[in-house]
Design a protein around this motif. Structure first.
Motif, mmCIF file in Angstrom:
data_model
loop_
_atom_site.group_PDB
_atom_site.id
_atom_site.type_symbol
_atom_site.label_atom_id
_atom_site.label_comp_id
_atom_site.label_asym_id
_atom_site.label_seq_id
_atom_site.Cartn_x
_atom_site.Cartn_y
_atom_site.Cartn_z
ATOM 1 N N HIS A 1 2.661 -6.196 18.433
ATOM 2 C CA HIS A 1 1.630 -7.228 18.372
ATOM 3 C C HIS A 1 0.637 -6.911 17.256
ATOM 4 C CE1 HIS A 1 -1.929 -9.566 19.806
ATOM 5 N NE2 HIS A 1 -0.993 -10.483 19.866
ATOM 6 N N ALA A 2 0.217 -5.659 17.169
ATOM 7 C CA ALA A 2 -0.698 -5.266 16.094
ATOM 8 C C ALA A 2 -0.043 -5.476 14.730
ATOM 9 C CB ALA A 2 -1.118 -3.806 16.271
ATOM 10 N N LEU A 3 1.233 -5.156 14.631
ATOM 11 C CA LEU A 3 1.966 -5.351 13.379
ATOM 12 C C LEU A 3 2.036 -6.830 13.023
ATOM 13 C CD1 LEU A 3 3.664 -3.955 11.161
ATOM 14 C CD2 LEU A 3 5.664 -4.282 12.640
ATOM 15 N N TRP A 4 2.253 -7.684 14.013
ATOM 16 C CA TRP A 4 2.321 -9.128 13.806
ATOM 17 C C TRP A 4 0.968 -9.697 13.366
ATOM 18 C CZ3 TRP A 4 1.696 -13.232 17.996
ATOM 19 C CH2 TRP A 4 2.046 -14.492 17.524
ATOM 20 N N LEU A 5 -0.115 -9.248 14.005
ATOM 21 C CA LEU A 5 -1.443 -9.716 13.599
ATOM 22 C C LEU A 5 -1.734 -9.318 12.157
ATOM 23 C CD1 LEU A 5 -3.576 -8.984 16.798
ATOM 24 C CD2 LEU A 5 -2.659 -11.190 16.035
ATOM 25 N N HIS A 42 3.316 -3.913 3.953
ATOM 26 C CA HIS A 42 4.461 -3.002 3.983
ATOM 27 C C HIS A 42 3.997 -1.547 3.988
ATOM 28 C CE1 HIS A 42 6.839 -6.535 2.723
ATOM 29 N NE2 HIS A 42 7.850 -5.888 3.279
ATOM 30 N N ARG A 43 3.102 -1.226 3.073
ATOM 31 C CA ARG A 43 2.664 0.157 2.906
ATOM 32 C C ARG A 43 1.832 0.661 4.084
ATOM 33 N NH1 ARG A 43 -1.776 0.566 -1.246
ATOM 34 N NH2 ARG A 43 -2.953 0.021 0.608
ATOM 35 N N ASP A 44 0.860 -0.142 4.518
ATOM 36 C CA ASP A 44 -0.107 0.344 5.498
ATOM 37 C C ASP A 44 0.260 0.059 6.948
ATOM 38 O OD1 ASP A 44 -1.535 1.149 3.311
ATOM 39 O OD2 ASP A 44 -3.126 -0.348 3.510
ATOM 40 N N PHE A 45 1.153 -0.877 7.204
ATOM 41 C CA PHE A 45 1.413 -1.278 8.579
ATOM 42 C C PHE A 45 2.883 -1.166 8.972
ATOM 43 C CE2 PHE A 45 -2.410 -3.406 7.142
ATOM 44 C CZ PHE A 45 -3.299 -3.084 8.149
ATOM 45 N N LEU A 46 3.761 -1.843 8.251
ATOM 46 C CA LEU A 46 5.164 -1.916 8.638
ATOM 47 C C LEU A 46 5.817 -0.542 8.749
ATOM 48 C CD1 LEU A 46 7.755 -3.610 9.162
ATOM 49 C CD2 LEU A 46 8.174 -3.432 6.716
ATOM 50 N N THR A 47 5.725 0.241 7.699
ATOM 51 C CA THR A 47 6.426 1.528 7.662
ATOM 52 C C THR A 47 5.967 2.434 8.796
ATOM 53 O OG1 THR A 47 6.601 1.297 5.273
ATOM 54 C CG2 THR A 47 6.968 3.497 6.184
#
Length: 182
Positions: A99-103, A122-127
């Motif tokens: 959910h945090a990643l989606w927001l 991509h750099r700060d959240f997804l990975t």
């Protein structure tokens, strides 16, 4: 002479009474004096703070994003080094991470995030989020590690703290008692 006449028209316009309901602060999203209040903008809340229908609706929307976008694009192969769970919605920690990643995705795909918005996502959240969710010892480690062997198991969490146990065992203070030692 023409400039003087134009300036006079501008001054008359600026000095005139604004039309009813117009807010001098409308450009800033603020209501005018005596006008109707601006509609409240709902702030996104962490999904685990939601209850009932609000939680179900948010989980449905999150599931659509995970199933239709995140997994097809970033899901990679399921292995012992990167487990997955087809019932991920039952893992509350995974739901919170996703959910945090989606927001963050919604914020960074917005044009106001600038041209580098998605690179920052991509750099700060997804990975980081995917590494934490799919770690070999992470929340899904007892679930599917091979597509040929679907599995789902919730790992037990830590036991309650001693403080929590003491609070639940202690009798509640009666009326007029503060519960504090004198």
């Amino acid at each position: 002479m023409e400039q003087t006449a134009e300036q006079a028209r501008q001054l008359d316009h600026l000095a005139s009474t604004p039309p009813p309901g117009a807010s001098p602060f409308a450009a800033f999203g603020m209501p005018g004096f005596g006008g109707p209040p601006a509609p409240a903008v709902s702030e996104p809340r962490p999904i685990l703070e939601l209850e009932g229908e609000a939680y179900e609706d948010e989980l449905d929307a999150l599931s659509d994003w995970v199933d239709d976008f995140l997994l097809p694009v970033y899901g990679a192969e399921v292995t012992t080094a990167a487990p997955w769970c087809l019932q991920w919605q039952e893992h509350s920690d995974v739901v919170a991470w996703l959910h945090a990643l989606w927001l963050a995705y919604q914020q960074h795909k917005d044009p106001e995030a600038g041209l580098a918005g998605m690179a920052v996502w991509h750099r700060d959240f997804l990975t980081h989020a995917m590494a934490a969710i799919r770690a070999p010892g992470g929340p899904l480690s007892a679930c599917m590690t091979s597509p040929e062997r679907p599995a789902h198991r919730l790992l037990p969490g830590p036991p309650p703290s001693a403080r929590t146990e003491k609070e639940s065992e202690a009798p509640a203070p009666g009326p007029g008692e503060s519960g504090l030692a004198s």
